[in-house]
Design a protein around this motif. Sequence first.
Motif, PDB file in Angstrom:
ATOM      1  N   SER A 157      18.332 -20.160 -61.943  1.00 18.39           N
ATOM      2  CA  SER A 157      18.756 -20.255 -63.329  1.00 18.39           C
ATOM      3  C   SER A 157      19.908 -19.301 -63.626  1.00 18.39           C
ATOM      4  O   SER A 157      20.891 -19.669 -64.288  1.00 18.39           O
ATOM      5  N   ILE A 158      19.808 -18.078 -63.091  1.00 20.85           N
ATOM      6  CA  ILE A 158      20.858 -17.085 -63.312  1.00 20.85           C
ATOM      7  C   ILE A 158      22.163 -17.513 -62.636  1.00 20.85           C
ATOM      8  O   ILE A 158      23.253 -17.405 -63.217  1.00 20.85           O
ATOM      9  N   ILE A 159      22.051 -18.007 -61.406  1.00 23.27           N
ATOM     10  CA  ILE A 159      23.245 -18.456 -60.675  1.00 23.27           C
ATOM     11  C   ILE A 159      23.953 -19.567 -61.439  1.00 23.27           C
ATOM     12  O   ILE A 159      25.193 -19.582 -61.551  1.00 23.27           O
ATOM     13  N   ASN A 160      23.199 -20.517 -61.993  1.00 21.36           N
ATOM     14  CA  ASN A 160      23.805 -21.598 -62.771  1.00 21.36           C
ATOM     15  C   ASN A 160      24.560 -21.046 -63.980  1.00 21.36           C
ATOM     16  O   ASN A 160      25.653 -21.520 -64.324  1.00 21.36           O
ATOM     17  N   GLU A 161      23.966 -20.036 -64.631  1.00 22.09           N
ATOM     18  CA  GLU A 161      24.631 -19.401 -65.779  1.00 22.09           C
ATOM     19  C   GLU A 161      25.923 -18.718 -65.344  1.00 22.09           C
ATOM     20  O   GLU A 161      26.974 -18.855 -65.998  1.00 22.09           O
ATOM     21  N   LEU A 162      25.867 -18.002 -64.224  1.00 24.45           N
ATOM     22  CA  LEU A 162      27.040 -17.269 -63.746  1.00 24.45           C
ATOM     23  C   LEU A 162      28.142 -18.210 -63.268  1.00 24.45           C
ATOM     24  O   LEU A 162      29.332 -17.910 -63.410  1.00 24.45           O
ATOM     25  N   LEU A 163      27.738 -19.358 -62.713  1.00 26.88           N
ATOM     26  CA  LEU A 163      28.731 -20.366 -62.307  1.00 26.88           C
ATOM     27  C   LEU A 163      29.468 -20.920 -63.523  1.00 26.88           C
ATOM     28  O   LEU A 163      30.691 -21.112 -63.496  1.00 26.88           O
ATOM     29  N   LEU A 164      28.724 -21.184 -64.592  1.00 26.05           N
ATOM     30  CA  LEU A 164      29.332 -21.699 -65.823  1.00 26.05           C
ATOM     31  C   LEU A 164      30.306 -20.692 -66.428  1.00 26.05           C
ATOM     32  O   LEU A 164      31.321 -21.067 -67.019  1.00 26.05           O
ATOM     33  N   LYS A 165      29.994 -19.409 -66.274  1.00 29.02           N
ATOM     34  CA  LYS A 165      30.860 -18.355 -66.812  1.00 29.02           C
ATOM     35  C   LYS A 165      31.979 -17.971 -65.849  1.00 29.02           C
ATOM     36  O   LYS A 165      32.781 -17.071 -66.131  1.00 29.02           O
ATOM     37  N   ASP A 166      32.016 -18.650 -64.679  1.00 32.75           N
ATOM     38  CA  ASP A 166      33.018 -18.352 -63.648  1.00 32.75           C
ATOM     39  C   ASP A 166      32.923 -16.921 -63.127  1.00 32.75           C
ATOM     40  O   ASP A 166      33.909 -16.334 -62.672  1.00 32.75           O
ATOM     41  N   LEU A 167      31.731 -16.344 -63.204  1.00 33.84           N
ATOM     42  CA  LEU A 167      31.541 -14.989 -62.683  1.00 33.84           C
ATOM     43  C   LEU A 167      31.165 -14.995 -61.208  1.00 33.84           C
ATOM     44  O   LEU A 167      31.346 -13.997 -60.507  1.00 33.84           O
ATOM     45  N   VAL A 168      30.623 -16.093 -60.732  1.00 28.77           N
ATOM     46  CA  VAL A 168      30.410 -16.292 -59.297  1.00 28.77           C
ATOM     47  C   VAL A 168      30.965 -17.660 -58.921  1.00 28.77           C
ATOM     48  O   VAL A 168      31.145 -18.529 -59.778  1.00 28.77           O
ATOM     49  N   ILE A 169      31.236 -17.832 -57.648  1.00 30.55           N
ATOM     50  CA  ILE A 169      31.701 -19.123 -57.150  1.00 30.55           C
ATOM     51  C   ILE A 169      30.808 -19.563 -56.000  1.00 30.55           C
ATOM     52  O   ILE A 169      30.284 -18.737 -55.257  1.00 30.55           O
ATOM     53  N   GLU A 170      30.633 -20.879 -55.895  1.00 29.32           N
ATOM     54  CA  GLU A 170      29.821 -21.445 -54.823  1.00 29.32           C
ATOM     55  C   GLU A 170      30.714 -21.827 -53.662  1.00 29.32           C
ATOM     56  O   GLU A 170      31.732 -22.500 -53.833  1.00 29.32           O
ATOM     57  N   MET A 171      30.309 -21.389 -52.469  1.00 30.54           N
ATOM     58  CA  MET A 171      31.094 -21.683 -51.274  1.00 30.54           C
ATOM     59  C   MET A 171      30.325 -22.665 -50.394  1.00 30.54           C
ATOM     60  O   MET A 171      29.375 -23.304 -50.840  1.00 30.54           O
ATOM     61  N   ASN A 172      30.765 -22.789 -49.165  1.00 28.90           N
ATOM     62  CA  ASN A 172      30.088 -23.692 -48.229  1.00 28.90           C
ATOM     63  C   ASN A 172      28.648 -23.242 -47.994  1.00 28.90           C
ATOM     64  O   ASN A 172      28.330 -22.065 -48.076  1.00 28.90           O
ATOM     65  N   ASN A 173      27.776 -24.209 -47.684  1.00 31.10           N
ATOM     66  CA  ASN A 173      26.381 -23.923 -47.332  1.00 31.10           C
ATOM     67  C   ASN A 173      25.609 -23.194 -48.432  1.00 31.10           C
ATOM     68  O   ASN A 173      24.767 -22.336 -48.167  1.00 31.10           O
ATOM     69  N   LYS A 174      25.989 -23.514 -49.698  1.00 29.96           N
ATOM     70  CA  LYS A 174      25.271 -22.932 -50.854  1.00 29.96           C
ATOM     71  C   LYS A 174      25.289 -21.405 -50.819  1.00 29.96           C
ATOM     72  O   LYS A 174      24.272 -20.758 -51.088  1.00 29.96           O
ATOM     73  N   MET A 175      26.433 -20.866 -50.474  1.00 28.35           N
ATOM     74  CA  MET A 175      26.593 -19.402 -50.488  1.00 28.35           C
ATOM     75  C   MET A 175      27.378 -19.013 -51.727  1.00 28.35           C
ATOM     76  O   MET A 175      28.243 -19.766 -52.198  1.00 28.35           O
ATOM     77  N   TYR A 176      27.128 -17.812 -52.245  1.00 29.07           N
ATOM     78  CA  TYR A 176      27.715 -17.417 -53.518  1.00 29.07           C
ATOM     79  C   TYR A 176      28.438 -16.075 -53.380  1.00 29.07           C
ATOM     80  O   TYR A 176      27.992 -15.157 -52.682  1.00 29.07           O
ATOM     81  N   SER A 177      29.566 -15.995 -54.091  1.00 34.66           N
ATOM     82  CA  SER A 177      30.376 -14.783 -54.072  1.00 34.66           C
ATOM     83  C   SER A 177      30.808 -14.463 -55.488  1.00 34.66           C
ATOM     84  O   SER A 177      30.942 -15.353 -56.329  1.00 34.66           O
ATOM     85  N   VAL A 178      31.034 -13.189 -55.772  1.00 39.54           N
ATOM     86  CA  VAL A 178      31.558 -12.794 -57.077  1.00 39.54           C
ATOM     87  C   VAL A 178      32.990 -13.298 -57.196  1.00 39.54           C
ATOM     88  O   VAL A 178      33.782 -13.185 -56.280  1.00 39.54           O
ATOM     89  N   ASN A 179      33.311 -13.865 -58.342  1.00 40.07           N
ATOM     90  CA  ASN A 179      34.663 -14.425 -58.554  1.00 40.07           C
ATOM     91  C   ASN A 179      35.623 -13.341 -59.025  1.00 40.07           C
ATOM     92  O   ASN A 179      35.261 -12.531 -59.863  1.00 40.07           O
TER      93      ASN A 179
END
Length: 364
Positions: A342-364
């Motif tokens: 749920s938190i990751i989805n919120e952060l993706l919407l705010k462009d604070l994290v980005i989703e990379m290959n293989n469902k990996m996440y990084s700070v934007n």
Amino acid sequence: MDKKDIYLYVKSIKGISSITLGKIIEEVGSIEEILKLNEKDIYNLKNISLNIKENLVKYIRCLNLDEIKEELDNNSIRYICIEDEEYPKNLKNIYNPPLLLFYKGDLSIINNNLNIAMVGSRKPTSYGIYCAEHISYELSEKNINIISGIAFGIDSCCHRGCMRGKGKTIAVLASPLDNVRPSNNRIVANEILEDGGLILSEYNLGVPVTRGNFPQRNRIISGLSDGVVVVEAAEKSGALITADLALDQGKNVFAIPGNINSKMSRGCHKIIKEGAKLIENIEDILNEYEKFDFINKTSIKDDIKDLSNESLKVIHTIKEKGILQINEICDNTGMEIKIVNSIINELLLKDLVIEMNNKMYSVN
């Protein structure tokens, strides 16, 4: 007279290269001592050609420094010497560093960020153009500066890809700053400055452009950088000279693989065989620089103020640990996967994290 003005004065004498000036400074003790030399002292200098000694004798007392500085000022060009505190740190440690740099734009960006050089062919394929623009943009989105040589082809693509992102781009010229080569790329040079980037050169106004300037320029491109990416290059290419210089300087060298039937891939494949790191995405580059903070502090500071403590914990975990999968975030935060999702989805919407290959996440 300021120290950088003495460097400007002496370097304005015909034939005084950085290597030659370095030899003289080593012999006499400092740049200031050069101005105290009399004719006999000059002719007694060791390992200096007679032609240069004659030029020193002829011009050491008669150059008009105010006129030289006024011409630079009229062209909005600033300059810095190797002894100045603001001089690029990476560049000080290479063989034959430029003792004087001329620049337009924001010099401070060099010492404040990770700098990756990207180089390649002047006649790229559509694949090379895509890789140059895509990789430079994604690195720029991580607030990483891109350095290149503002040539046709890959260089220009890398500059423009970077300008689409959050980082800044740095162009190193093989010519004076009032004589951008190729001349058609003056538009790119202006775009770089308008975007808050930097263009620089070791050549003062009026210095002729020769073929030898280009490999000399390449040592500055690699010297400024924390690593060099060869995007696309033939087996004999200036880009490979830059890669070799980077290895000599102890820098990381990366190469993008290409079509085995393409001449423009042979240079990259050659240096991969010799030990350059094959890259398929920016993670292959970022993994070599774990000590750097890729987070864009300016944008994050404004956006995180309304986040919950749990969301902040997730952001700080990703920032500290690097690129993570959901289960790794759960392990490091002690939070349930449902909450983390749920938190990751919120952060993706705010462009604070980005989703990379293989469902990996990084700070934007």
